[in-house]
Design a protein around this motif. Structure first.
Motif, PDB file in Angstrom:
ATOM      1  N   ILE A   1       0.866  -1.180   0.000  1.00 56.61           N
ATOM      2  CA  ILE A   1       0.000   0.000   0.000  1.00 56.61           C
ATOM      3  C   ILE A   1       0.903   1.230   0.000  1.00 56.61           C
ATOM      4  O   ILE A   1       2.102   1.143   0.299  1.00 56.61           O
ATOM      5  CB  ILE A   1      -0.945   0.019   1.233  1.00 56.61           C
ATOM      6  CG1 ILE A   1      -0.166  -0.067   2.552  1.00 56.61           C
ATOM      7  CG2 ILE A   1      -1.958  -1.090   1.145  1.00 56.61           C
ATOM      8  CD1 ILE A   1      -1.043  -0.023   3.791  1.00 56.61           C
ATOM      9  N   THR A   2       0.366   2.361  -0.328  1.00 57.99           N
ATOM     10  CA  THR A   2       1.168   3.578  -0.442  1.00 57.99           C
ATOM     11  C   THR A   2       1.588   4.066   0.947  1.00 57.99           C
ATOM     12  O   THR A   2       0.934   3.747   1.946  1.00 57.99           O
ATOM     13  CB  THR A   2       0.386   4.688  -1.145  1.00 57.99           C
ATOM     14  OG1 THR A   2      -0.712   5.088  -0.305  1.00 57.99           O
ATOM     15  CG2 THR A   2      -0.148   4.206  -2.493  1.00 57.99           C
TER      16      THR A   2
ATOM     17  N   ALA B   1       1.183   6.936   2.199  1.00 61.23           N
ATOM     18  CA  ALA B   1       0.077   7.706   2.774  1.00 61.23           C
ATOM     19  C   ALA B   1      -0.960   6.782   3.389  1.00 61.23           C
ATOM     20  O   ALA B   1      -1.536   7.077   4.453  1.00 61.23           O
ATOM     21  CB  ALA B   1      -0.565   8.588   1.718  1.00 61.23           C
ATOM     22  N   GLU B   2      -1.202   5.628   2.753  1.00 59.31           N
ATOM     23  CA  GLU B   2      -2.186   4.679   3.279  1.00 59.31           C
ATOM     24  C   GLU B   2      -1.692   3.995   4.555  1.00 59.31           C
ATOM     25  O   GLU B   2      -2.491   3.606   5.399  1.00 59.31           O
ATOM     26  CB  GLU B   2      -2.511   3.626   2.213  1.00 59.31           C
ATOM     27  CG  GLU B   2      -3.337   4.175   1.052  1.00 59.31           C
ATOM     28  CD  GLU B   2      -3.489   3.179  -0.080  1.00 59.31           C
ATOM     29  OE1 GLU B   2      -4.503   3.261  -0.804  1.00 59.31           O
ATOM     30  OE2 GLU B   2      -2.593   2.328  -0.251  1.00 59.31           O
ATOM     31  N   THR B   3      -0.362   3.862   4.702  1.00 54.99           N
ATOM     32  CA  THR B   3       0.154   3.206   5.903  1.00 54.99           C
ATOM     33  C   THR B   3      -0.091   4.033   7.165  1.00 54.99           C
ATOM     34  O   THR B   3      -0.167   3.478   8.263  1.00 54.99           O
ATOM     35  CB  THR B   3       1.672   2.940   5.777  1.00 54.99           C
ATOM     36  OG1 THR B   3       2.353   4.179   5.615  1.00 54.99           O
ATOM     37  CG2 THR B   3       1.966   2.030   4.612  1.00 54.99           C
TER      38      THR B   3
ATOM     39  N   SER C   1      -2.688   6.215   7.264  1.00 54.89           N
ATOM     40  CA  SER C   1      -4.065   6.704   7.172  1.00 54.89           C
ATOM     41  C   SER C   1      -4.884   6.356   8.407  1.00 54.89           C
ATOM     42  O   SER C   1      -5.876   7.018   8.708  1.00 54.89           O
ATOM     43  CB  SER C   1      -4.747   6.134   5.922  1.00 54.89           C
ATOM     44  OG  SER C   1      -4.805   4.711   5.998  1.00 54.89           O
TER      45      SER C   1
ATOM     46  N   GLN D   1      -8.176   8.197  10.667  1.00 58.37           N
ATOM     47  CA  GLN D   1      -9.482   7.558  10.533  1.00 58.37           C
ATOM     48  C   GLN D   1     -10.460   8.169  11.531  1.00 58.37           C
ATOM     49  O   GLN D   1     -10.098   8.490  12.675  1.00 58.37           O
ATOM     50  CB  GLN D   1      -9.362   6.061  10.790  1.00 58.37           C
ATOM     51  CG  GLN D   1      -8.679   5.295   9.679  1.00 58.37           C
ATOM     52  CD  GLN D   1      -9.613   5.020   8.516  1.00 58.37           C
ATOM     53  OE1 GLN D   1     -10.829   5.112   8.650  1.00 58.37           O
ATOM     54  NE2 GLN D   1      -9.046   4.700   7.366  1.00 58.37           N
TER      55      GLN D   1
ATOM     56  N   PRO E   1      -4.112  -0.226   8.776  1.00 56.83           N
ATOM     57  CA  PRO E   1      -3.486  -0.415   7.462  1.00 56.83           C
ATOM     58  C   PRO E   1      -3.270  -1.884   7.093  1.00 56.83           C
ATOM     59  O   PRO E   1      -3.244  -2.215   5.899  1.00 56.83           O
ATOM     60  CB  PRO E   1      -2.139   0.322   7.605  1.00 56.83           C
ATOM     61  CG  PRO E   1      -2.358   1.320   8.684  1.00 56.83           C
ATOM     62  CD  PRO E   1      -3.298   0.647   9.636  1.00 56.83           C
TER      63      PRO E   1
ATOM     64  N   LEU F   1      -6.292  -2.999   5.380  1.00 53.79           N
ATOM     65  CA  LEU F   1      -6.318  -2.428   4.037  1.00 53.79           C
ATOM     66  C   LEU F   1      -5.385  -3.192   3.103  1.00 53.79           C
ATOM     67  O   LEU F   1      -5.722  -3.460   1.938  1.00 53.79           O
ATOM     68  CB  LEU F   1      -5.912  -0.955   4.094  1.00 53.79           C
ATOM     69  CG  LEU F   1      -5.866  -0.202   2.758  1.00 53.79           C
ATOM     70  CD1 LEU F   1      -7.247  -0.180   2.111  1.00 53.79           C
ATOM     71  CD2 LEU F   1      -5.350   1.224   2.967  1.00 53.79           C
ATOM     72  N   ALA F   2      -4.222  -3.594   3.597  1.00 52.61           N
ATOM     73  CA  ALA F   2      -3.267  -4.350   2.786  1.00 52.61           C
ATOM     74  C   ALA F   2      -3.849  -5.709   2.394  1.00 52.61           C
ATOM     75  O   ALA F   2      -3.629  -6.191   1.274  1.00 52.61           O
ATOM     76  CB  ALA F   2      -1.960  -4.535   3.561  1.00 52.61           C
TER      77      ALA F   2
ATOM     78  N   LYS G   1      -6.343  -4.928  -0.499  1.00 60.53           N
ATOM     79  CA  LYS G   1      -5.743  -4.475  -1.763  1.00 60.53           C
ATOM     80  C   LYS G   1      -4.897  -5.564  -2.417  1.00 60.53           C
ATOM     81  O   LYS G   1      -4.811  -5.631  -3.651  1.00 60.53           O
ATOM     82  CB  LYS G   1      -4.885  -3.233  -1.526  1.00 60.53           C
ATOM     83  CG  LYS G   1      -5.686  -1.989  -1.169  1.00 60.53           C
ATOM     84  CD  LYS G   1      -4.843  -0.734  -1.239  1.00 60.53           C
ATOM     85  CE  LYS G   1      -4.403  -0.425  -2.653  1.00 60.53           C
ATOM     86  NZ  LYS G   1      -3.706   0.865  -2.744  1.00 60.53           N
TER      87      LYS G   1
END
Length: 604
Positions: free
Chosen positions: A43-44, A46-48, A50, A54, A472, A475-476, A479
């Motif tokens: 993940i990017t 920024a996403e790590t 994020s 939240q 994150p 999210l990983a 994705k």
């Protein structure tokens, strides 16, 4: 299976292993996960990070502030007192009262919010009843999760399940459609949490107060049997006079240290000072010997009656004591208490004197004070907190209640109003939960219920970092395709089995995934699949969807399964394995109940 999926699976297993190993703090493990994901490219960057932005994390931080406001103003202690009046000091009785109350609140509001608000209440109960927080906080967390199962708005997975039914052109779930299944789980879950769970929970010890309690002070100074309430009659000579005018200590050796007027303790807005005028109907809280009290009533036109425990409890919210010792150079040495003018100087009354470690008789008003005498001063908490006169005496002790009672007790109605308004805004939908919580947190500070330093100190940084750091990873998994691979593989094993077997498989799949990723995300993923399976078999999708929704809320077995578990992790001093030992049997019980009750309410 590509390299990214293998990497995410390996990271998930290592993370779980570190949690179970318990040699590295969980919040540190979460930060390590963030760092690894940031450099992995799954993940990017920024996403790590994020997770720290939240809305869930911000909401929890805001609820910490609201909970601190309730604690600082005494609302949390008052709720704890009510629960203790209902349950006494028995761990089982207290849990029998606490669990339904928390579950009921979680049925109509955020489970995370309910737990955040009740953590200070439970800690206050544990201090008062000398119970172990570890025996109370995990049942609190699990009760909130079960409560969320009982209504449409109790938890997001219920809303997701209902929305998915509507999207498929079917009748959505109603507000109380979840209540039969959730109610039965609550019934059996309460019995489990009261009688079995405490035996599985760790022994972390009772949090002893660092100071003696008010009752211990009363015993030390031999005054516990000398407290009275005196009602001032209309024809009393005290009406319109001050305590100083009437010279009650000089005449009767009686000390009036508080007044109740119109049903309220008046120390909040009118302390008993030398100029305080007594009115008809006032209830004087006084200290003295029985013969002195009786003589005062005869001569001044008062009537006396007992001092029940509930009255003492109410008094403790407003009034306290402090123990001081006369300094060797104090100008008060050789003077009597009246000559020392304690009431005029400090707005406090002397209600006890120790000399050579022994209490003097109650008629000590005319006794000259000596070096080494220890005085017990009584009065409003705010004056005790402000007590600082190193030239005259040395502060020895303040009671344990001083840490649980605030000088801002008068702000309790404001704090309670803020909390009720927050709940009303959340339940009605007038504002989003995030907006309502932030508004309440700001209102707590602006209204004076807490100050900014207390607000910052209330933030449980380790819990916030743990929650934000683990988001994150979920999210990983999404994705990279790891989550889809798990779902597809497990559902292929179900085949065309019986409806109960399929529901059982859906429950296990949903429940297991909910231990490590968002239960909302899990429901969003599995709900359409369960509808497709039901329609393919020509069956009613409702029992399948109900099973998925309930299973998503059985996040009992890991501290990262739900924010409510993470919230109690630190104050309960739990380890990862503690949640497994207590939560897994509750998960299995919930599954059995769901598979039995759901088909009765929603036939296949």
């Amino acid at each position: 299976m590509n390299i990214e999926i293998l990497f995410v699976f390996a990271l998930l297993l290592i993370t779980i292993g570190l949690f179970i190993w318990d040699r590295i703090r969980m919040d540190m493990v979460a930060m390590m996960v963030v760092v690894v994901l940031a450099v992995s490219g799954v993940i990017t960057p920024a996403e790590t990070v994020s997770g720290f932005g939240q809305s869930l994390v911000v909401m929890i931080a805001g609820l910490f502030v609201v909970g601190e406001g309730l604690f600082r103003t005494g609302v949390a202690a008052a709720v704890g007192d009510w629960i203790m009046r209902m349950g006494g000091q028995s761990e089982r009785k207290l849990l029998f009262v606490l669990i339904p109350v928390v579950a009921g609140m979680s049925a109509v509001m955020s489970s995370t919010g309910a737990v955040a608000l009740f953590i200070p209440v439970v800690l206050s109960i544990c201090r008062s009843a000398k119970l172990q927080p570890s025996k109370m906080l995990m049942p609190l967390s699990f009760a909130s999760l079960i409560g969320g199962m009982m209504t449409l708005i109790g938890t997001p997975p219920n809303m997701v399940a209902s929305t998915q039914l509507r999207a498929a052109g079917l009748e959505p779930f109603g507000f109380f459609d979840f209540t039969p299944v959730g109610g039965v789980i609550l019934l059996f879950g309460t019995l489990y949490l009261v009688f079995i769970a405490p035996k599985l929970l760790p022994e972390t010890g009772v949090r002893e107060a660092s100071h003696p309690h008010l009752k211990e002070f009363a015993q030390r100074y031999a005054i516990e049997d000398n407290l009275y309430r005196l009602r001032v009659r209309k024809d009393s000579e005290l009406v319109g006079k001050t305590v100083s005018d009437m010279r009650l200590r000089t005449r009767f050796e009686v000390t009036v240290f508080a007044i109740r007027r119109d049903g309220k303790l008046v120390s909040t807005f009118m302390p008993v000072l030398s100029e305080t005028q007594i009115e008809s109907g006032d209830v004087l809280l006084a200290y003295g010997e029985a013969d002195g009290i009786e003589q005062l009533c005869i001569e001044t036109g008062c009537m006396f009656f007992g001092f029940p425990d509930d009255e003492r409890t109410r008094m403790d919210k407003e009034f306290g004591v402090a123990e001081v010792m006369l300094h060797n150079r104090s100008p008060m040495i050789g003077k009597t208490i009246q000559e020392g003018r304690f009431r005029e100087r400090y707005h406090l009354s002397v209600i006890g004197v120790l000399r050579d470690g022994k209490p003097l008789a109650t008629r000590f008003g005319g006794e000259p004070l000596q070096f080494g005498d220890t005085l017990l001063l009584a009065g409003g908490w705010r004056y005790i907190e402000a007590l600082d006169d190193r030239q005259n005496f040395v502060m020895l002790e303040t009671p344990a209640e001083m840490t649980e009672t605030s000088a801002r007790w008068g702000h309790a109605p404001i704090a309670l109003t803020i909390m009720v308004a927050m709940l009303a805004l959340m339940i009605s939908g007038a504002l989003s939960s995030l907006s309502a919580i932030l508004l309440a947190a700001v209102a707590m500070v602006l209204s004076g219920c807490i100050n900014m330093n207390e607000a910052y100190r209330s933030l449980n940084a380790s819990s916030l970092v743990l929650i934000a750091g683990m988001l994150p990873l979920a999210l990983a998994m999404q994705k990279s395709g790891a989550l889809d691979l798990i779902v597809t593989g497990l559902l292929s094993l179900l085949g065309a089995g019986t409806p109960i077997l399929i529901c059982g498989g859906l429950f296990v799949l949903t429940s297991v995934l909910s231990q490590f990723i968002s239960n909302t995300a899990t429901t969003v993923l599995i709900a359409p699949i369960s509808i497709a399976i039901a329609q393919g078999l020509g069956m009613n999708p409702e029992p399948f969807m109900m099973t998925v929704a309930i299973a998503a809320s059985t996040a009992f077995s890991t501290p990262i399964a739900s924010p409510v578990n993470t919230l109690v992790l630190v104050p309960g001093n739990y380890r990862f394995i503690d949640f497994v030992k207590v939560g897994l049997p509750l998960q299995i019980m919930s599954m059995i109940i769901t598979l039995v009750v759901t088909p009765l309410v929603f036939p296949f």
